[in-house]
Motif scaffolding. Structure first.
Motif, PDB file in Angstrom:
ATOM      1  N   VAL A 268       0.914  -0.951  -0.013  1.00  0.00           N
ATOM      2  CA  VAL A 268       0.234  -0.162   0.270  1.00  0.00           C
ATOM      3  C   VAL A 268       1.109   1.497   0.115  1.00  0.00           C
ATOM      4  O   VAL A 268       1.956   1.374   0.433  1.00  0.00           O
ATOM      5  N   TRP A 269       0.443   2.220  -0.672  1.00  0.00           N
ATOM      6  CA  TRP A 269       1.239   3.696  -0.775  1.00  0.00           C
ATOM      7  C   TRP A 269      -0.068   4.491  -0.996  1.00  0.00           C
ATOM      8  O   TRP A 269      -0.816   4.523  -1.648  1.00  0.00           O
ATOM      9  N   ILE A 270       0.614   5.444  -0.358  1.00  0.00           N
ATOM     10  CA  ILE A 270      -0.083   7.027  -0.279  1.00  0.00           C
ATOM     11  C   ILE A 270       1.270   8.757  -0.825  1.00  0.00           C
ATOM     12  O   ILE A 270       2.240   8.493  -0.654  1.00  0.00           O
ATOM     13  N   TRP A 342       5.425  -9.631 -10.872  1.00  0.00           N
ATOM     14  CA  TRP A 342       4.643  -9.090 -11.939  1.00  0.00           C
ATOM     15  C   TRP A 342       2.895  -8.129 -10.625  1.00  0.00           C
ATOM     16  O   TRP A 342       2.778  -8.936  -9.686  1.00  0.00           O
ATOM     17  N   PHE A 343       2.780  -6.743 -10.649  1.00  0.00           N
ATOM     18  CA  PHE A 343       2.073  -6.260  -9.983  1.00  0.00           C
ATOM     19  C   PHE A 343       1.395  -4.986 -10.395  1.00  0.00           C
ATOM     20  O   PHE A 343       1.700  -4.584 -11.401  1.00  0.00           O
ATOM     21  N   LEU A 344       0.122  -4.968  -9.931  1.00  0.00           N
ATOM     22  CA  LEU A 344      -1.124  -4.397 -10.685  1.00  0.00           C
ATOM     23  C   LEU A 344      -1.002  -3.253  -9.723  1.00  0.00           C
ATOM     24  O   LEU A 344      -1.517  -3.471  -8.159  1.00  0.00           O
ATOM     25  N   ALA A 345      -0.915  -1.836 -10.263  1.00  0.00           N
ATOM     26  CA  ALA A 345      -0.767  -0.903  -9.326  1.00  0.00           C
ATOM     27  C   ALA A 345      -2.471   0.086  -9.442  1.00  0.00           C
ATOM     28  O   ALA A 345      -2.291   0.152 -11.094  1.00  0.00           O
ATOM     29  N   GLY A 362      -2.890   4.407  -2.865  1.00  0.00           N
ATOM     30  CA  GLY A 362      -2.775   2.804  -3.845  1.00  0.00           C
ATOM     31  C   GLY A 362      -2.433   1.458  -2.842  1.00  0.00           C
ATOM     32  O   GLY A 362      -2.235   1.775  -2.061  1.00  0.00           O
ATOM     33  N   THR A 363      -2.645   0.829  -4.227  1.00  0.00           N
ATOM     34  CA  THR A 363      -2.024  -0.775  -3.314  1.00  0.00           C
ATOM     35  C   THR A 363      -1.258  -0.762  -4.732  1.00  0.00           C
ATOM     36  O   THR A 363      -1.661  -1.196  -6.168  1.00  0.00           O
ATOM     37  N   SER A 364       0.077  -2.721  -4.473  1.00  0.00           N
ATOM     38  CA  SER A 364       0.199  -2.940  -5.301  1.00  0.00           C
ATOM     39  C   SER A 364       0.084  -4.307  -5.475  1.00  0.00           C
ATOM     40  O   SER A 364       0.433  -5.050  -4.450  1.00  0.00           O
ATOM     41  N   THR A 365      -1.022  -4.763  -5.872  1.00  0.00           N
ATOM     42  CA  THR A 365      -1.254  -6.045  -5.492  1.00  0.00           C
ATOM     43  C   THR A 365       0.019  -7.650  -6.702  1.00  0.00           C
ATOM     44  O   THR A 365      -0.012  -6.695  -8.136  1.00  0.00           O
ATOM     45  N   ASP A 366       0.316  -8.480  -5.936  1.00  0.00           N
ATOM     46  CA  ASP A 366       1.443  -9.218  -6.773  1.00  0.00           C
ATOM     47  C   ASP A 366       0.466 -10.475  -7.505  1.00  0.00           C
ATOM     48  O   ASP A 366      -0.519 -10.795  -7.103  1.00  0.00           O
ATOM     49  N   ILE A 367       0.923  -9.987  -8.628  1.00  0.00           N
ATOM     50  CA  ILE A 367      -0.278 -10.306  -9.752  1.00  0.00           C
ATOM     51  C   ILE A 367       1.109 -11.733 -10.657  1.00  0.00           C
ATOM     52  O   ILE A 367       0.816 -12.033 -11.631  1.00  0.00           O
ATOM     53  N   GLU A 368       1.965 -11.972 -10.173  1.00  0.00           N
ATOM     54  CA  GLU A 368       3.248 -13.145 -10.766  1.00  0.00           C
ATOM     55  C   GLU A 368       2.370 -14.345 -11.064  1.00  0.00           C
ATOM     56  O   GLU A 368       2.884 -15.200 -12.199  1.00  0.00           O
ATOM     57  N   GLU A 369       1.609 -14.571 -10.469  1.00  0.00           N
ATOM     58  CA  GLU A 369       0.810 -16.242 -10.870  1.00  0.00           C
ATOM     59  C   GLU A 369       0.235 -16.214 -11.283  1.00  0.00           C
ATOM     60  O   GLU A 369      -0.594 -16.824 -12.924  1.00  0.00           O
TER      61      GLU A 369
END
Length: 854
Positions: A268-270, A342-345, A362-369
């Protein structure tokens, strides 16, 4: 007066009379030097300031006379200094709340400041417009902390909020450096922050920062501060506006939010409203390894994959400029391993009640798999696409409503239709379905769409190139999602034209087989091992058995075979197993009643069932009876003709000799000509007798040693004497003997040489090659005559067979010679073969074993 600056005292002492005058002036009167330090204050000062002049002398105006300090006065002092012209100003004292009227005049080395309480008549009639002054009353109406500072940080005005929180009076603050107020001085770090910020603002920079202050014991406040410089007409820094917003509750909420954010599995980022870095949650810090300082500016982008940075920067700037949602896929480097995942930001702007963006969350979700799965899916789809383009079928994909979505190249090449032709009409493909098949196709496809069941239908499709129709088997399978809803139809159309032709041929073959099985002429049986497991009515009628016998397993072909034919039958079945078929042969079946039935038998092995074979049986009794009658007739005719012919031959010779003695040579010569036809007739009758004996198995052979070279010389000489028109060329010799019948072997070679001459009337030579090995001798007779068609070469050794050719009709013979030759050679354990072609002559090769006992 002891506090008066020594450098100023001589000036005042020399003007005692004016000073006395100043003492009598109404209101407070001050003399300040160029540093704004009070060097003189009259007696009236105490009435306004509440302090003696000894208390204020030597102190800066802003600290010694806090009751007078205001932005308006500060600006008037600055103006008088710069213009060196008298000025005046009226304002409300920030400390006492009374109206003050101040007149300022420049002096040598300083200013004269005269202060009157109350408003002038002129000012009362024409008050200063509200837009041209900043009153402390205005500042007190603001909940934020507002102060007006000199460029050095001296407080000129301040509103009530910070004073109330710190529980101090305004006069304790006015004229003092802001950094020395209790709420800043009690926190060294905050004091250092505000010192640095004032210094930067005094150089013309607008400064923003956050700080934690302690207004009083037990009270902390988190401020978001902005210090803004204001310039005069000459663009000099006139004063500073300090604005501090209390964000304590927000920070507390943010702290609670950060606790919650740290528990979120995503990074999570602000970000601030301008897009600059604010903070990350712990998970983001742990993953990237970036500190707060390293993340400032575009520092946070250093953990992005180099190939993604430009794209991410553009997307983020676009979101900040438009205030829209930010979303992108990016590869982030893992701090400890250096690997990228890979991340979805996603970033969402947070707005206040006015619609202004106050933060970016914002969020960065791990979408590597997921990316790997997508890549695998992509590769799978690519593999599927390649597969659909390489398989021979026509491949198509339709939507859930049946509308075509995809077709492979084979489909387009065959139909000459593209995807664009089909995408708006789910029945468009009907134009290349055979008209007779369209109704069935429509009903079947509609049923599949309605019921969600597999679609399967045979239909004829028109080839777009030549207009011909071919049969195809079209199948469509519904593809469903997790809820069971149909999302696609995946289908193929397989060319079954050859299969349909095969099925039609099979149908016709089955019809023919049915006709054959029901035939009244051909008996058919199916055998498995030694048992006959099926048979048609004709075979049962031939052998006298019933269908009950067949079902009971009472029909065994081995037991039904006559003993004399058992060896040949077993040989035929061995041939059946190796060659999958039986060359037709003759045998006799033993019928149920014990009688014997001559038959002609053939058979074929089932390829799909190697243990079963089908046999075809023809009743041969009529032909056998006819042949027997023929053989009987020939045998009888041969014997009956032989005796008169012998008598005729003897009488002819006797009469010829008598005529020669009587010198009737002409008559004798004519009679001598009769001997040739008589000999020919004698030879034919002899061959007929031999054939009869062969058929009856009674042809007699003599067992003796035969010198083959001598025999062949005699035969060659005799033939040359009888046929002087041809030369017989003999090459090689065998120099050996064999056991056999000399006359019968002579009959063989006489026949072969005679035939060679007879069937090569236009040639002059006949060749005979001799050779021998340790085992066999080989005699090869070759002519250059008419030749025999290749397909008839094996038939010439059959009894009474002659090649049907107009050229051969004029050549006498009954087709018995080669039959007899083959039987004699077979009796001697040898073989005879023919190699011939029409117009190229014939070659007969005889092989005989050496020293064989016949």
């Amino acid at each position: 007066m002891s506090n008066i600056n020594p450098t100023k005292r001589p000036l005042l002492a020399s003007h005692q009379t004016p000073l006395q005058i100043l003492e009598t002036l109404p209101g407070a009167f001050f003399l300040v030097d160029d540093a704004a330090t009070i060097v003189y204050a009259n007696a009236s000062t105490q009435a306004i300031l509440g302090a003696t002049r000894e208390d204020v002398l030597g102190k800066p105006l802003w600290r010694g006379a806090p009751q007078l300090v205001s932005t308006a006065l500060y600006r008037a002092v600055q103006k008088t200094r710069q213009t060196r012209a008298p000025s005046e100003v009226e304002y409300v004292s920030p400390v006492t709340g009374t109206w003050l009227h101040v007149q300022l005049s420049p002096t040598v080395g300083g200013l004269m400041v005269q202060v009157h309480q109350g408003r002038t008549v002129a000012q009362r009639e024409a008050p200063v417009p509200q837009g041209e002054r900043l009153s402390i009353e205005d500042l007190d109406g603001l909940y934020s902390r507002i102060s007006v500072l000199t460029p050095e940080g001296i407080v000129l005005e301040i509103n009530e909020v910070p004073l109330a929180e710190a529980r101090v009076r305004r006069e304790e603050v006015i004229g003092k450096p802001l950094a020395e107020t209790s709420w800043w001085s009690d926190t060294p770090a905050a004091q250092e922050q505000v010192h640095a910020a004032i210094a930067r603002a005094s150089r013309g920079e607008t400064v923003r920062f956050e700080a934690v202050i302690h207004p009083r014991e037990g009270l902390d406040r988190h401020l978001e501060v902005a210090i803004t410089p204001h310039r005069d007409a000459d663009h000099h820094i006139a004063y500073l506006i300090f604005a501090g917003i209390d964000i304590t509750e927000r920070k507390r909420a943010e702290a609670e939010l950060h606790v919650l954010i740290d528990a979120i599995p995503q990074q999570v980022w602000i970000m601030r409203p301008d897009g600059s870095y604010d903070s990350f949650n712990q998970r983001a810090h742990d993953y990237t390894g970036l500190s707060t300082e390293e993340s400032q500016g575009e520092g946070w982008m250093q953990c992005l994959h180099p190939e993604d940075r430009s794209r991410v920067r553009s997307a983020w700037q676009c979101a900040v400029q438009t205030g829209g949602v930010y979303e992108t896929e990016v590869r982030l480097r893992q701090n400890t391993t250096g690997e990228y995942r890979w991340f979805l930001a996603r970033g969402m702007p947070m707005r206040d009640d006015t619609g202004q963006i106050i933060k970016w969350f914002g969020t960065s979700t791990d979408i590597e798999e997921q990316k790997r799965a997508e890549q695998q899916l992509k590769e799978s789809r690519e593999s599927l696409r390649v597969l659909t383009e390489t398989v021979p079928q026509l491949v198509w994909v339709a939507r859930s409503d049946g509308l075509l979505e995809y077709s492979n190249q084979h489909w387009q090449d065959y139909t000459r239709f593209t995807f664009e032709h089909m995408q708006n009409d789910r029945w468009a493909h009907f134009q290349f379905i055979h008209p007779a098949d369209q109704e069935g196709t429509r009903a079947c496809w509609q049923h599949a769409l309605d019921m969600g069941t597999m679609y399967e239908h045979e239909e004829r499709l028109r080839n777009g190139q030549n207009g011909e129709y071919r049969w195809f088997l079209t199948r469509g399978m519904p593809m469903r999602d997790d809820t069971g809803q149909i999302i696609k139809w995946f289908g193929t159309s397989t060319d079954i034209e050859e299969q349909k032709r095969t099925e039609e041929a099979l149908r016709q073959s089955q019809e023919h087989a049915s006709i054959l099985m029901n035939s009244n002429i051909i008996g058919i049986n199916i055998i498995e091992g030694e048992q006959i497991v099926e048979a048609n009515d004709t075979f049962l009628r031939m052998t006298g058995y019933t269908r009950e016998d067949l079902r009971a397993g009472n029909m065994n072909w081995l037991h039904m075979t006559a003993p004399d034919d058992l060896a040949r039958t077993l040989e035929a079945h061995q041939e059946h197993a190796t060659q999958l078929s039986i060359t037709p042969y003759e045998k006799e079946y033993v019928c149920k009643d014990g009688s014997r039935l001559p038959v002609l038998v053939g058979g074929v092995l089932f390829q799909h069932h190697p243990h079963q074979a089908i046999g075809f049986v023809l009743d041969n009794s009529a032909r056998k009876e006819l042949e027997q009658r023929k053989d009987d007739f020939i045998n009888m005719a041969s014997h009956e003709l032989r005796n008169p012919l012998t008598a005729l031959k003897m009488q002819t010779q006797l009469v010829r000799k008598r005529l020669e003695k009587q010198s009737q040579h002409e008559a004798a010569t004519a009679l001598a000509r009769m001997e040739g036809p008589i000999k020919q007739l004698e030879r034919l009758i002899a061959e007929l007798l031999d054939v009869s004996k062969i058929q009856a198995g009674r042809l007699e052979y003599v067992r003796e040693r035969v010198d083959l070279d001598e025999l062949l010389r005699e035969v060659t000489a005799t033939i040359h004497h009888l046929h002087p028109s041809h030369t017989i060329l003999v090459r090689g010799s065998v120099h050996t003997s064999l056991i056999g019948d000399r006359d019968r072997l002579g009959q063989v070679f006489t026949n072969l040489l005679s035939n060679a001459i007879k069937y090569s009337p236009d040639a002059q030579t006949v060749e005979m090659d001799l050779s021998a090995s340790d085992e066999v001798v080989t005699i090869r007779v070759r002519d250059h005559g008419l030749g025999i068609p290749r397909e008839l070469r094996d038939k010439i050794f059959e009894r009474f067979y002659r090649v049907t050719d107009p050229k051969r009709k004029a050549i006498p013979g009954l087709g018995m010679g080669l039959y007899i030759v083959a039987e004699i050679i077979k009796h001697h354990g040898g073989t005879i073969t023919a190699d011939s072609a029409v117009g190229e002559g014939s070659a007969f090769m005889v092989t005989l074993p050496l020293m064989r006992d016949a």
